[in-house]
Enzyme design. Structure first.
Site, short mmCIF file in Angstrom:
data_model
loop_
_atom_site.label_atom_id
_atom_site.label_comp_id
_atom_site.label_asym_id
_atom_site.label_seq_id
_atom_site.Cartn_x
_atom_site.Cartn_y
_atom_site.Cartn_z
N GLU A 17 -18.31 101.40 25.53
CA GLU A 17 -17.67 102.66 25.16
C GLU A 17 -17.93 102.94 23.69
OE1 GLU A 17 -13.30 102.45 24.68
OE2 GLU A 17 -13.49 100.60 25.81
N CYS A 36 -12.80 100.34 28.87
CA CYS A 36 -13.03 98.89 29.04
C CYS A 36 -13.51 98.52 30.44
CB CYS A 36 -11.76 98.11 28.73
SG CYS A 36 -11.21 98.33 27.06
N THR A 50 -5.28 95.22 16.79
CA THR A 50 -5.92 94.93 18.08
C THR A 50 -7.40 95.29 18.07
OG1 THR A 50 -5.37 97.07 19.11
CG2 THR A 50 -3.72 95.33 19.31
N SER A 99 -0.11 103.58 26.85
CA SER A 99 -1.28 102.88 27.40
C SER A 99 -0.87 101.58 28.08
CB SER A 99 -2.34 102.63 26.32
OG SER A 99 -1.96 101.61 25.42
N HIS A 150 -7.66 91.88 31.92
CA HIS A 150 -8.18 92.52 30.71
C HIS A 150 -7.15 92.26 29.60
CE1 HIS A 150 -9.61 95.29 27.77
NE2 HIS A 150 -8.57 96.11 27.91
N LYS A 192 2.25 90.23 30.09
CA LYS A 192 2.99 91.32 30.77
C LYS A 192 2.40 91.54 32.17
CE LYS A 192 3.80 93.96 26.47
NZ LYS A 192 5.24 94.05 26.27
N ASN A 248 -9.72 92.46 20.59
CA ASN A 248 -10.13 93.27 21.74
C ASN A 248 -11.62 93.56 21.62
OD1 ASN A 248 -10.25 94.88 23.99
ND2 ASN A 248 -8.87 96.48 23.23
N SER A 304 -9.01 102.29 29.99
CA SER A 304 -8.16 103.45 29.74
C SER A 304 -8.80 104.70 30.30
CB SER A 304 -7.93 103.60 28.24
OG SER A 304 -6.96 102.69 27.82
P1 HMG Z 1 3.54 98.57 17.88
O1 HMG Z 1 4.27 99.73 18.45
O2 HMG Z 1 3.30 98.55 16.41
O3 HMG Z 1 4.27 97.24 18.25
O4 HMG Z 1 2.11 98.42 18.56
P2 HMG Z 1 5.67 96.99 18.97
O5 HMG Z 1 6.76 97.47 18.12
O6 HMG Z 1 5.62 97.45 20.40
O7 HMG Z 1 5.65 95.40 18.93
C1 HMG Z 1 4.69 94.68 19.65
C2 HMG Z 1 5.36 93.43 20.20
O8 HMG Z 1 5.71 92.60 19.08
C3 HMG Z 1 6.65 93.71 20.96
O9 HMG Z 1 6.71 92.77 22.01
C4 HMG Z 1 7.73 93.40 19.92
O10 HMG Z 1 8.98 93.04 20.48
C5 HMG Z 1 7.09 92.23 19.21
P3 HMG Z 1 7.04 93.25 23.52
O11 HMG Z 1 8.36 93.90 23.45
O12 HMG Z 1 5.96 94.24 23.90
O13 HMG Z 1 6.97 92.01 24.33
N1 HMG Z 1 7.58 92.01 17.85
C6 HMG Z 1 7.84 90.78 17.36
N2 HMG Z 1 7.76 89.55 17.93
C7 HMG Z 1 8.08 88.47 17.15
N3 HMG Z 1 8.53 88.60 15.87
C8 HMG Z 1 8.63 89.80 15.28
C9 HMG Z 1 8.28 90.97 16.03
N4 HMG Z 1 8.26 92.30 15.78
C10 HMG Z 1 7.82 92.92 16.90
N5 HMG Z 1 9.06 89.89 14.02
C11 HMG Z 1 0.74 98.54 20.55
C12 HMG Z 1 1.86 97.78 19.82
C13 HMG Z 1 0.25 97.74 21.73
C14 HMG Z 1 1.32 99.88 21.03
C15 HMG Z 1 -0.42 98.79 19.54
O14 HMG Z 1 -0.98 97.56 19.12
C16 HMG Z 1 -1.53 99.67 20.07
O15 HMG Z 1 -1.42 100.89 20.07
N6 HMG Z 1 -2.67 99.05 20.51
C17 HMG Z 1 -3.83 99.79 21.01
C18 HMG Z 1 -3.66 100.20 22.46
C19 HMG Z 1 -3.65 99.01 23.41
O16 HMG Z 1 -4.15 97.94 23.10
N7 HMG Z 1 -3.13 99.23 24.63
C20 HMG Z 1 -3.11 98.20 25.63
C21 HMG Z 1 -3.14 98.74 27.05
S1 HMG Z 1 -4.46 99.92 27.30
C22 HMG Z 1 -5.88 98.91 27.40
O17 HMG Z 1 -5.79 97.74 27.56
C23 HMG Z 1 -7.21 99.60 27.25
C24 HMG Z 1 -7.89 99.36 25.91
O18 HMG Z 1 -8.44 98.06 25.85
C25 HMG Z 1 -8.97 100.41 25.68
C26 HMG Z 1 -10.03 100.62 26.74
O19 HMG Z 1 -9.81 100.57 27.94
O20 HMG Z 1 -11.14 100.94 26.30
C27 HMG Z 1 -6.94 99.48 24.73
#
Ligand code: HMG
Length: 415
Positions: A81, A113, A156, A206, A237, A246, A290, A322
């Site tokens: 991609e 992906c 990521t 996502s 993935h 998860k 990633n 995605s």
């Molecule tokens: P965010 O909103 O900054 O993070 O970004 P958050 O507030 O959701 O925290 C992440 C986790 O850390 C949470 O855990 C928190 O509780 C924990 P969860 O509740 O999910 O189990 N946390 C802590 N843990 C320990 N000590 C602490 C602490 N503070 C927080 N102090 C987000 C997270 C994934 C949204 C961001 O990284 C993002 O936007 N990433 C990019 C998108 C992505 O990877 N999506 C995944 C699914 S889609 C996919 O896989 C396709 C993809 O690969 C693309 C494609 O297909 O081409 C992305």
């Protein structure tokens, strides 16, 4: 006829950023990235390590380490991609660089992906069609995951390519085509407009889309898909490794016909299952980040290199791209797979990588973003030497260092 993986190899970048350094620089708790997302490092590409460079080098390793001649390849597909041209596929550069024959079908696939999973499926169909005539397919998953500085997606990022050779005499993994279900739905969870080098993600949405796609695949595959207890490994993935946890919680709950809440005995049982069937194979993903199309297959390499499972044991594979497309399937470990461990283990390459400071990483990102039209890159400015480095554009034509000629240059640290 048994179709499956005959060879696999990985190539990544020379540099990485440690996520504890990034957390400190962004003013967030280190545990958010290391425990919350489950990541340790992210591979960072210099401008010389473009998607073509990554794909060529992974492809070379797969051919040479598994003793496969370029003439044996009858289909080449690069799933990506982060291609380098709106029209010309990465695959055709790879075709030339690897010296593949002119009657080798060559193209690129895209669905975020999911691109390489789609390519593997087509490669399998080509082999059973009879058109392969004894030849094999080379499928390369190659990407550079790039989000904006200070965005939630920033920790990521990653970069790398996994090259896989598919044949009708697989030495590593046999595909099980009878266990297979696919899911597609148009969603705006993550995308990258044509004018942008960085991806845009509706991050939390996502995660939901990924899990909804998995739930749909599980429902669709009911009756075909074994319970996790009958699987030696469950691979997913992994954009960040916590995502695989998860996903496994969902699969485990589906097998037990329940939603599992934290702090319950059911959750403790799930966690044991996760520690046995998913977590052991996420160590490379934690080290690289990633790599989009290749992320699932990096877990496959991790599983094969550890040799902890027995020939004949079953593994499940969930692929998500995605946008979105997803599929679930199973494969079986080939009888002699453990013999190939040293050929596919990237540990040595990973330990030779160099850590960038966050300042150096930001500088490199800005330099890469600033490149356009015609320019010339000097490998020694980035401490780079290696095969098929991207040297810039001349008259809008991409220039690469000669595959057979190493770039001379001192090993210097970037910065
Ligand atoms: P965010 O909103 O900054 O993070 O970004 P958050 O507030 O959701 O925290 C992440 C986790 O850390 C949470 O855990 C928190 O509780 C924990 P969860 O509740 O999910 O189990 N946390 C802590 N843990 C320990 N000590 C602490 C602490 N503070 C927080 N102090 C987000 C997270 C994934 C949204 C961001 O990284 C993002 O936007 N990433 C990019 C998108 C992505 O990877 N999506 C995944 C699914 S889609 C996919 O896989 C396709 C993809 O690969 C693309 C494609 O297909 O081409 C992305």
């Amino acid at each position: 006829m048994s179709i499956g993986l005959d060879a696999i190899a990985f190539h990544t970048t020379k540099y990485y950023v440690d996520l504890e350094d990034l957390a400190d620089a962004r003013g967030v708790a280190r545990e958010k990235f290391t425990k919350g997302l489950g990541q340790k490092k992210m591979a960072i590409a210099t401008p010389l390590e473009d998607t073509v460079h990554l794909a060529v080098n992974a492809g070379r390793k797969a051919l040479s380490r598994f003793g496969i001649s370029p003439g044996d390849i009858g289909t080449l597909v690069v799933g990506t991609e982060t291609g380098v041209d709106h029209s010309k596929p990465v695959a055709v550069y790879v075709h030339q660089a690897l010296g593949l024959s002119s009657d080798c079908i060559t193209y690129e696939t895209k669905h975020a992906c999911f691109g390489a999973t789609a390519a593997l499926s087509s490669a399998g169909d080509w082999l059973v069609s009879g058109r392969a005539r004894g030849r094999k397919a080379l499928v390369i998953a190659a990407d550079i995951a790039c989000y904006g500085i200070h965005t939630p997606g920033e920790p990521t990022q990653g970069a790398g390519a996994v090259a896989m050779i598919v044949s009708d005499r697989p030495r590593l993994l046999e595909f099980i085509p009878d266990i297979n279900y696919s899911f597609t739905k148009n969603v705006m969870d993550f995308w990258r407009p044509l004018y942008s080098k960085e991806a845009i993600a509706d991050g939390h949405y996502s995660v939901q889309c990924y899990l909804q796609a998995l739930a749909s695949c599980l429902a669709g595959a009911a009756g075909m898909l074994p319970d996790t207890s009958r699987l030696a490994a469950c691979l997913y993935h992994a954009p960040f490794t916590k995502m695989a946890a998860k996903a496994h919680l969902l699969y485990y709950g589906w097998c037990h016909n329940t939603t599992i809440e934290r702090e319950t005995s059911a959750y403790r049982h799930f966690f044991e299952d996760y520690q046995t069937r998913t977590k052991p194979w996420l160590t490379l993903n934690q080290e690289v980040g990633n790599i989009y199309t290749g992320s699932l297959f990096l877990s496959v390499i991790d599983l094969l290199r550890q040799k902890r499972l027995l020939p004949g044991q079953l593994i499940s594979l969930f692929s998500y791209g995605s946008g979105c497309a997803a599929s679930i399937t199973c494969s079986k470990l080939a009888s002699d797979y453990a013999r190939w461990q040293t050929h596919l283990d990237p540990a040595e390459d990973l330990s030779a990588r160099i850590r960038l400071s966050v300042h150096q990483y930001e500088k490199m990102k800005a330099e890469t973003a600033g490149l356009s039209s015609d320019f010339r890159l000097n490998p020694s400015d980035y401490g780079m030497n290696g095969h098929y480095l991207y040297l810039g554009n001349k008259g809008h034509v991409r220039q690469y260092s000669d595959l057979n000629q190493s770039i001379r240059g001192e090993e210097v640290h970037y910065g």
